[in-house]
Design a protein around this motif. Structure first.
Motif, PDB file in Angstrom:
ATOM      1  N   PRO A   1      24.277  58.469  49.029  1.00 37.94           N
ATOM      2  CA  PRO A   1      23.362  59.031  48.017  1.00 37.94           C
ATOM      3  C   PRO A   1      23.855  58.825  46.575  1.00 37.94           C
ATOM      4  CG  PRO A   1      23.659  60.576  49.810  1.00 37.94           C
ATOM      5  CD  PRO A   1      24.633  59.461  50.041  1.00 37.94           C
ATOM      6  N   ILE A   2      25.154  58.837  46.383  1.00 37.69           N
ATOM      7  CA  ILE A   2      25.711  58.593  45.042  1.00 37.69           C
ATOM      8  C   ILE A   2      25.631  57.104  44.739  1.00 37.69           C
ATOM      9  CG2 ILE A   2      27.790  58.701  43.597  1.00 37.69           C
ATOM     10  CD1 ILE A   2      26.671  61.454  44.107  1.00 37.69           C
ATOM     11  N   LEU A   3      26.059  56.277  45.680  1.00 39.93           N
ATOM     12  CA  LEU A   3      26.040  54.821  45.466  1.00 39.93           C
ATOM     13  C   LEU A   3      24.633  54.310  45.166  1.00 39.93           C
ATOM     14  CD1 LEU A   3      28.498  53.385  48.143  1.00 39.93           C
ATOM     15  CD2 LEU A   3      28.790  53.413  45.670  1.00 39.93           C
ATOM     16  N   ASN A   4      23.640  54.892  45.827  1.00 38.63           N
ATOM     17  CA  ASN A   4      22.260  54.441  45.628  1.00 38.63           C
ATOM     18  C   ASN A   4      21.733  54.745  44.228  1.00 38.63           C
ATOM     19  OD1 ASN A   4      22.173  53.433  48.221  1.00 38.63           O
ATOM     20  ND2 ASN A   4      21.229  55.259  49.076  1.00 38.63           N
ATOM     21  N   ARG A   5      22.355  55.677  43.547  1.00 40.76           N
ATOM     22  CA  ARG A   5      21.926  56.023  42.189  1.00 40.76           C
ATOM     23  C   ARG A   5      22.655  55.219  41.118  1.00 40.76           C
ATOM     24  NH1 ARG A   5      21.486  62.536  42.311  1.00 40.76           N
ATOM     25  NH2 ARG A   5      19.366  62.608  43.093  1.00 40.76           N
ATOM     26  N   ILE A   6      23.584  54.408  41.537  1.00 43.43           N
ATOM     27  CA  ILE A   6      24.328  53.583  40.585  1.00 43.43           C
ATOM     28  C   ILE A   6      23.557  52.284  40.398  1.00 43.43           C
ATOM     29  CG2 ILE A   6      26.501  52.374  40.149  1.00 43.43           C
ATOM     30  CD1 ILE A   6      27.876  54.553  41.857  1.00 43.43           C
ATOM     31  N   PHE A   7      23.173  52.028  39.169  1.00 44.01           N
ATOM     32  CA  PHE A   7      22.315  50.887  38.887  1.00 44.01           C
ATOM     33  C   PHE A   7      23.041  49.559  38.952  1.00 44.01           C
ATOM     34  CE2 PHE A   7      20.485  54.472  36.464  1.00 44.01           C
ATOM     35  CZ  PHE A   7      19.351  54.638  37.233  1.00 44.01           C
ATOM     36  N   GLU A   8      24.257  49.540  38.513  1.00 42.25           N
ATOM     37  CA  GLU A   8      24.989  48.277  38.495  1.00 42.25           C
ATOM     38  C   GLU A   8      26.424  48.533  38.934  1.00 42.25           C
ATOM     39  OE1 GLU A   8      25.996  44.615  35.463  1.00 42.25           O
ATOM     40  OE2 GLU A   8      24.493  46.098  34.911  1.00 42.25           O
ATOM     41  N   LYS A   9      26.917  47.642  39.773  1.00 29.19           N
ATOM     42  CA  LYS A   9      28.291  47.747  40.255  1.00 29.19           C
ATOM     43  C   LYS A   9      29.040  46.494  39.827  1.00 29.19           C
ATOM     44  CE  LYS A   9      26.457  50.220  44.181  1.00 29.19           C
ATOM     45  NZ  LYS A   9      25.054  49.955  44.095  1.00 29.19           N
ATOM     46  N   ILE A  10      30.205  46.702  39.260  1.00 31.46           N
ATOM     47  CA  ILE A  10      31.049  45.586  38.833  1.00 31.46           C
ATOM     48  C   ILE A  10      32.347  45.682  39.614  1.00 31.46           C
ATOM     49  CG2 ILE A  10      32.232  44.488  36.895  1.00 31.46           C
ATOM     50  CD1 ILE A  10      30.193  45.969  35.068  1.00 31.46           C
ATOM     51  N   HIS A  11      32.697  44.617  40.286  1.00 32.78           N
ATOM     52  CA  HIS A  11      33.912  44.602  41.095  1.00 32.78           C
ATOM     53  C   HIS A  11      35.026  43.867  40.350  1.00 32.78           C
ATOM     54  CE1 HIS A  11      36.512  44.312  44.564  1.00 32.78           C
ATOM     55  NE2 HIS A  11      36.692  43.055  44.253  1.00 32.78           N
ATOM     56  N   PHE A  12      36.182  44.495  40.283  1.00 29.69           N
ATOM     57  CA  PHE A  12      37.374  43.849  39.745  1.00 29.69           C
ATOM     58  C   PHE A  12      38.366  43.706  40.883  1.00 29.69           C
ATOM     59  CE2 PHE A  12      35.505  46.122  36.191  1.00 29.69           C
ATOM     60  CZ  PHE A  12      35.497  45.149  35.201  1.00 29.69           C
ATOM     61  N   ASP A  13      38.920  42.526  41.021  1.00 28.70           N
ATOM     62  CA  ASP A  13      39.907  42.324  42.067  1.00 28.70           C
ATOM     63  C   ASP A  13      41.157  43.150  41.806  1.00 28.70           C
ATOM     64  OD1 ASP A  13      38.427  40.506  43.578  1.00 28.70           O
ATOM     65  OD2 ASP A  13      39.034  38.835  42.303  1.00 28.70           O
ATOM     66  N   LYS A  14      41.910  43.382  42.870  1.00 29.65           N
ATOM     67  CA  LYS A  14      43.191  44.070  42.717  1.00 29.65           C
ATOM     68  C   LYS A  14      44.094  43.206  41.846  1.00 29.65           C
ATOM     69  CE  LYS A  14      42.988  46.557  47.057  1.00 29.65           C
ATOM     70  NZ  LYS A  14      43.546  46.748  48.382  1.00 29.65           N
ATOM     71  N   PRO A  15      45.051  43.827  41.173  1.00 29.84           N
ATOM     72  CA  PRO A  15      45.922  43.049  40.293  1.00 29.84           C
ATOM     73  C   PRO A  15      46.764  42.034  41.071  1.00 29.84           C
ATOM     74  CG  PRO A  15      46.628  45.351  40.432  1.00 29.84           C
ATOM     75  CD  PRO A  15      45.349  45.242  41.173  1.00 29.84           C
ATOM     76  N   ASP A  16      47.020  40.891  40.423  1.00 30.53           N
ATOM     77  CA  ASP A  16      47.871  39.881  41.044  1.00 30.53           C
ATOM     78  C   ASP A  16      49.344  40.297  40.921  1.00 30.53           C
ATOM     79  OD1 ASP A  16      48.603  39.338  38.410  1.00 30.53           O
ATOM     80  OD2 ASP A  16      47.497  37.467  38.301  1.00 30.53           O
ATOM     81  N   PHE A  17      50.242  39.503  41.486  1.00 29.30           N
ATOM     82  CA  PHE A  17      51.663  39.849  41.549  1.00 29.30           C
ATOM     83  C   PHE A  17      52.257  40.085  40.158  1.00 29.30           C
ATOM     84  CE2 PHE A  17      56.173  38.373  41.845  1.00 29.30           C
ATOM     85  CZ  PHE A  17      56.651  39.470  42.548  1.00 29.30           C
ATOM     86  N   GLU A  18      51.963  39.183  39.208  1.00 32.64           N
ATOM     87  CA  GLU A  18      52.528  39.313  37.859  1.00 32.64           C
ATOM     88  C   GLU A  18      52.007  40.583  37.166  1.00 32.64           C
ATOM     89  OE1 GLU A  18      51.164  36.366  38.977  1.00 32.64           O
ATOM     90  OE2 GLU A  18      53.125  35.451  39.360  1.00 32.64           O
ATOM     91  N   THR A  19      50.744  40.882  37.361  1.00 30.77           N
ATOM     92  CA  THR A  19      50.169  42.089  36.763  1.00 30.77           C
ATOM     93  C   THR A  19      50.806  43.337  37.371  1.00 30.77           C
ATOM     94  OG1 THR A  19      48.094  40.924  36.377  1.00 30.77           O
ATOM     95  CG2 THR A  19      48.021  43.338  36.306  1.00 30.77           C
ATOM     96  N   LYS A  20      51.045  43.315  38.678  1.00 25.58           N
ATOM     97  CA  LYS A  20      51.695  44.454  39.332  1.00 25.58           C
ATOM     98  C   LYS A  20      53.107  44.650  38.776  1.00 25.58           C
ATOM     99  CE  LYS A  20      49.110  43.969  43.601  1.00 25.58           C
ATOM    100  NZ  LYS A  20      49.145  43.596  45.009  1.00 25.58           N
ATOM    101  N   GLN A  21      53.815  43.562  38.520  1.00 22.57           N
ATOM    102  CA  GLN A  21      55.150  43.683  37.932  1.00 22.57           C
ATOM    103  C   GLN A  21      55.072  44.314  36.540  1.00 22.57           C
ATOM    104  OE1 GLN A  21      56.478  39.544  38.386  1.00 22.57           O
ATOM    105  NE2 GLN A  21      58.134  40.330  39.669  1.00 22.57           N
ATOM    106  N   ARG A  22      54.096  43.881  35.748  1.00 23.59           N
ATOM    107  CA  ARG A  22      53.928  44.458  34.405  1.00 23.59           C
ATOM    108  C   ARG A  22      53.571  45.943  34.498  1.00 23.59           C
ATOM    109  NH1 ARG A  22      50.978  39.733  33.419  1.00 23.59           N
ATOM    110  NH2 ARG A  22      49.048  40.885  33.119  1.00 23.59           N
ATOM    111  N   LEU A  23      52.723  46.300  35.460  1.00 20.46           N
ATOM    112  CA  LEU A  23      52.374  47.713  35.649  1.00 20.46           C
ATOM    113  C   LEU A  23      53.607  48.541  36.011  1.00 20.46           C
ATOM    114  CD1 LEU A  23      48.991  47.407  37.582  1.00 20.46           C
ATOM    115  CD2 LEU A  23      49.312  48.434  35.322  1.00 20.46           C
ATOM    116  N   PHE A  24      54.456  47.979  36.880  1.00 19.98           N
ATOM    117  CA  PHE A  24      55.692  48.696  37.234  1.00 19.98           C
ATOM    118  C   PHE A  24      56.560  48.906  35.996  1.00 19.98           C
ATOM    119  CE2 PHE A  24      55.353  48.309  41.891  1.00 19.98           C
ATOM    120  CZ  PHE A  24      55.885  49.542  42.235  1.00 19.98           C
TER     121      PHE A  24
END
Length: 160
Positions: free
Chosen positions: A85-108
């Motif tokens: 019921p919540i998902l059906n009310r969302i007009f647009e969905k944008i998917h972002f992939d999970k961070p890659d290895f280098e991004t995960k290192q920067r996040l750490f």
């Protein structure tokens, strides 16, 4: 306006419910406006009574907000946990992939520096991050990396 459900889940139940009510009330007062709700999937934890109460209140306020010129943006790493019921009310969905290895290192690096900022014992963040293998970081997202960094800092603090 920004709200993370992780912060709400740390509050006592009554305070969390009141904070959510006030968040939507404030938005209505200043409409038109934009609300950003991070980690919205946490509202729909099936075995958490407080989350269920928050979810009921959220659904009620969400229904009203749609008609009050309030734009809602939900952020989640787990969209399949959000009820239809919540998902059906969302007009647009944008998917972002999970961070890659280098991004995960920067996040750490960011989260470890933040976690050790006020501790007497300092660590060389670069050494810790270099020890992280791609296999070890597989499947992790920003929330996981933050939690691991905080846990690691507590372990190091208690080693003394």
């Amino acid at each position: 306006m920004y709200l993370t459900i992780a912060d709400l889940s740390q509050l006592p139940e009554e305070e969390a419910l009141q904070t959510l009510k006030e968040f939507f009330a404030y938005a209505k007062r200043f409409a038109p406006c934009i609300l950003i709700i991070d980690e919205v999937d946490r509202l729909f934890a099936k075995n958490d009574l407080k989350a269920q109460k928050l979810a009921l209140l959220f659904q009620k306020e969400f229904s009203k907000a749609v008609h009050e010129k309030i734009q809602l943006f939900f952020i989640t790493n787990y969209p399949w946990k959000i009820p239809e019921p919540i998902l059906n009310r969302i007009f647009e969905k944008i998917h972002f992939d999970k961070p890659d290895f280098e991004t995960k290192q920067r996040l750490f690096k960011v989260h470890l520096k933040r976690a050790f900022k006020n501790q007497a014992k300092k660590i060389n963040v670069e050494d810790v991050v270099l020890d992280l293998s791609e296999e070890l970081l597989e499947g992790l997202v920003g929330r996981d990396i933050e939690a691991i960094s905080i846990s690691f800092s507590f372990e190091k603090e208690n080693d003394e």
